[in-house]
Scaffold this active site. Sequence first.
Site, PDB file in Angstrom:
ATOM      1  N   ARG A   1     -45.258 -29.813 -27.862  1.00 29.28           N
ATOM      2  CA  ARG A   1     -45.189 -28.721 -27.171  1.00 29.28           C
ATOM      3  C   ARG A   1     -43.883 -27.715 -27.559  1.00 29.28           C
ATOM      4  NH1 ARG A   1     -45.320 -29.691 -21.050  1.00 29.28           N
ATOM      5  NH2 ARG A   1     -44.688 -27.447 -21.264  1.00 29.28           N
TER       6      ARG A   1
ATOM      7  N   ASP B   1     -32.037 -30.282 -20.498  1.00 30.34           N
ATOM      8  CA  ASP B   1     -33.061 -30.557 -21.584  1.00 30.34           C
ATOM      9  C   ASP B   1     -32.325 -31.356 -22.749  1.00 30.34           C
ATOM     10  OD1 ASP B   1     -34.786 -29.380 -20.221  1.00 30.34           O
ATOM     11  OD2 ASP B   1     -34.534 -27.325 -21.293  1.00 30.34           O
TER      12      ASP B   1
ATOM     13  N   LYS C   1     -37.976 -22.075 -27.824  1.00 30.33           N
ATOM     14  CA  LYS C   1     -39.143 -22.129 -27.117  1.00 30.33           C
ATOM     15  C   LYS C   1     -38.950 -21.373 -25.545  1.00 30.33           C
ATOM     16  CE  LYS C   1     -39.990 -25.717 -24.266  1.00 30.33           C
ATOM     17  NZ  LYS C   1     -40.348 -25.678 -22.902  1.00 30.33           N
ATOM     18  N   ASN C   2     -37.845 -21.682 -24.784  1.00 31.63           N
ATOM     19  CA  ASN C   2     -37.825 -21.068 -23.637  1.00 31.63           C
ATOM     20  C   ASN C   2     -37.595 -19.550 -23.516  1.00 31.63           C
ATOM     21  OD1 ASN C   2     -38.483 -23.487 -22.357  1.00 31.63           O
ATOM     22  ND2 ASN C   2     -36.310 -24.321 -21.994  1.00 31.63           N
TER      23      ASN C   2
ATOM     24  N   CYS D   1     -44.513 -30.376 -17.834  1.00 33.83           N
ATOM     25  CA  CYS D   1     -43.974 -31.724 -17.879  1.00 33.83           C
ATOM     26  C   CYS D   1     -43.284 -31.997 -16.326  1.00 33.83           C
ATOM     27  CB  CYS D   1     -42.492 -31.572 -18.391  1.00 33.83           C
ATOM     28  SG  CYS D   1     -42.957 -31.813 -20.541  1.00 33.83           S
TER      29      CYS D   1
ATOM     30  N   ARG E   1     -40.680 -29.409  -8.592  1.00 36.46           N
ATOM     31  CA  ARG E   1     -40.233 -27.965  -8.963  1.00 36.46           C
ATOM     32  C   ARG E   1     -40.793 -26.859  -8.464  1.00 36.46           C
ATOM     33  NH1 ARG E   1     -41.003 -28.947 -15.605  1.00 36.46           N
ATOM     34  NH2 ARG E   1     -39.534 -27.197 -15.795  1.00 36.46           N
TER      35      ARG E   1
HETATM   36  N1  EPU Z   1     -35.762 -24.626  -8.084  1.00 39.29           N
HETATM   37  C1  EPU Z   1     -35.852 -24.420  -6.753  1.00 39.29           C
HETATM   38  N2  EPU Z   1     -36.733 -23.453  -6.702  1.00 39.29           N
HETATM   39  C2  EPU Z   1     -37.184 -22.291  -7.508  1.00 39.29           C
HETATM   40  C3  EPU Z   1     -36.894 -22.671  -8.845  1.00 39.29           C
HETATM   41  C4  EPU Z   1     -36.192 -23.790  -9.027  1.00 39.29           C
HETATM   42  O1  EPU Z   1     -35.332 -25.080  -5.897  1.00 39.29           O
HETATM   43  O2  EPU Z   1     -37.848 -21.498  -7.066  1.00 39.29           O
HETATM   44  C5  EPU Z   1     -34.873 -25.762  -8.374  1.00 39.29           C
HETATM   45  C6  EPU Z   1     -35.763 -26.788  -9.465  1.00 39.29           C
HETATM   46  O3  EPU Z   1     -36.406 -27.918  -8.522  1.00 39.29           O
HETATM   47  C7  EPU Z   1     -34.581 -27.500 -10.189  1.00 39.29           C
HETATM   48  C8  EPU Z   1     -33.657 -26.200 -10.550  1.00 39.29           C
HETATM   49  O4  EPU Z   1     -33.889 -25.300  -9.178  1.00 39.29           O
HETATM   50  O5  EPU Z   1     -34.114 -28.500  -9.729  1.00 39.29           O
HETATM   51  C9  EPU Z   1     -33.727 -25.884 -11.772  1.00 39.29           C
HETATM   52  O6  EPU Z   1     -34.828 -25.124 -12.082  1.00 39.29           O
HETATM   53  P1  EPU Z   1     -35.170 -23.914 -12.968  1.00 39.29           P
HETATM   54  O7  EPU Z   1     -36.052 -22.919 -12.589  1.00 39.29           O
HETATM   55  O8  EPU Z   1     -33.787 -23.641 -13.700  1.00 39.29           O
HETATM   56  O9  EPU Z   1     -36.187 -24.567 -14.163  1.00 39.29           O
HETATM   57  P2  EPU Z   1     -37.424 -24.012 -14.728  1.00 39.29           P
HETATM   58  O10 EPU Z   1     -37.455 -22.372 -14.790  1.00 39.29           O
HETATM   59  O11 EPU Z   1     -38.648 -24.540 -14.026  1.00 39.29           O
HETATM   60  C10 EPU Z   1     -36.590 -24.055 -17.181  1.00 39.29           C
HETATM   61  C11 EPU Z   1     -36.941 -24.646 -18.321  1.00 39.29           C
HETATM   62  C12 EPU Z   1     -36.720 -26.080 -18.414  1.00 39.29           C
HETATM   63  C13 EPU Z   1     -35.312 -26.478 -18.358  1.00 39.29           C
HETATM   64  C14 EPU Z   1     -34.989 -25.736 -16.802  1.00 39.29           C
HETATM   65  C15 EPU Z   1     -33.389 -25.924 -16.623  1.00 39.29           C
HETATM   66  C16 EPU Z   1     -38.824 -23.087 -19.020  1.00 39.29           C
HETATM   67  C17 EPU Z   1     -40.143 -22.885 -19.481  1.00 39.29           C
HETATM   68  N3  EPU Z   1     -38.238 -24.537 -18.732  1.00 39.29           N
HETATM   69  O12 EPU Z   1     -37.502 -24.605 -16.110  1.00 39.29           O
HETATM   70  O13 EPU Z   1     -37.099 -26.553 -19.962  1.00 39.29           O
HETATM   71  O14 EPU Z   1     -35.197 -27.806 -17.932  1.00 39.29           O
HETATM   72  O15 EPU Z   1     -35.192 -24.320 -16.964  1.00 39.29           O
HETATM   73  O16 EPU Z   1     -32.799 -25.445 -17.681  1.00 39.29           O
HETATM   74  O17 EPU Z   1     -38.000 -22.089 -19.722  1.00 39.29           O
HETATM   75  C18 EPU Z   1     -37.868 -28.080 -21.429  1.00 39.29           C
HETATM   76  O18 EPU Z   1     -37.626 -27.195 -22.122  1.00 39.29           O
HETATM   77  O19 EPU Z   1     -38.127 -29.287 -21.654  1.00 39.29           O
HETATM   78  C19 EPU Z   1     -37.799 -27.748 -20.109  1.00 39.29           C
HETATM   79  C20 EPU Z   1     -38.283 -28.467 -18.862  1.00 39.29           C
END
Ligand code: EPU
Length: 429
Positions: A398, A306, A22-23, A117, A122
Amino acid sequence: MEKFVVNGGYRLVGEVTVSGAKNAAVAILPATILAQGVCVLENVPNISDVSVLTNILRQLGAAIRVIDKTTLEIDTTNVSSCEVPYEMTRRIRASYYLMGVLLGRFRKASVSLPGGCDLGVRPIDQHIKGFEALSASVNLEHGMVNVEASQLVGSQVYLDVVSVGATMNIMLAAVTAKGMTVIENAAKEPHIVDLANFLNSMGADVMGAGTDVIKIRGVNRLYGTTYSIIPDQIEAGTYMVAAAATGGNVLVKNVIPKHLEPITARLRKTGAFVEEYDDAVRVWRDLKRPQKTNVKTMPHPGFPTDMQPQMTVLLTVAEGTSIVTEGVMDSRFRYVDELRRMGANIQVDGKVAVVEGVKELNGAPVMATDLRAGAALLIAGLVAKGVTEIEGIAYVERGYQDIQRKLISLGADIKKVTLPAEPSLAQAL
Ligand code: EPU
């Protein structure tokens, strides 16, 4: 609306095939906007997050032909709009990748802040930091992120937090920037490497993905390509934990065992057996209770956030007390209240959960609060005595292709039941 009705207590036994990641898919699909030509994507997971994204791409002007259930042909030649309003982004967090790709292609994007979610705060400040480092101007107005650059220029970006989304978004904007971009403290998840491989197959020059320094030399053009998405690490891990939790024996096929190592290592600590093959893993457990173990989620190659809720379910029935620490997300223990309704003994203090193992869980009506929480509740339902009714299953769909069918094929007893429509406010009054 629908719910799952799980009659628990059956061991999962048999074989299950994992779908595409998915990701990775949710970044690669928008990335086709960067191609001058047609892309064919294989092993695309058939999940609602992908349908939402393909609908967005179509609304932006892309022509998408469904070749078969998991293969899409995408032609983005006629994409002309750089504007992605809230109605399009509210259902999917990964819509933020449209900022990077539209900026890359048109040097301009206006994308509503994403939905998805609810896992606590975030922010996307690191994405913005990256775009600004590439000489784009960014402003937030009425919930829209407006990004614009007369010229994108490669630069050095140090991420203050390791972010999957920011790493990928900066890569997407940088592949056609002038000169070299260096992302330091980059995320290393398997889907980062997959996106880099996809971009390189379109003619990009991305080096170092999978390490914490990624170098991107900008190119003038990217071309159409044919690309097969990697298997889903988290879907695989979910079946592995389900097999261990039910005392089952499952061959999980179409996986990259290396990606599963953090999960494999923790499962072994609980007393489960994991055997690795070239593209499959077998997980089994004898009928003794699992052993306690501590889990701390961390960016890859740490234990994935995850997989935290699913692993916690296994620990609820372990012998002894386990500590689960959430090291990535701000808040990811909302599902614990639901597990308590099933008899789990868990205390949460901030980012730490203390899980005192109980002999068994009991079926109860519960509500999925997000995608992985939903998967965890399904595992809890499989383990529990009696019937568990899980509402909020749209979350699960999803991210997990055919989860009900796959679990039934392993011997689970799961029905999907349509809930009666809620009375409208006028009827209720
Ligand atoms: N963060 C910041 N600033 C930013 C971006 C992130 O402070 O600009 C913080 C976030 O608040 C969080 C941490 O950094 O505490 C990690 O966030 P990350 O950006 O890595 O997460 P994401 O890109 O929003 C993706 C996956 C998530 C998965 C996370 C961590 C996708 C679409 N989503 O989210 O997947 O939990 O990486 O591996 O790729 C899921 O699949 O269920 C899911 C939530």
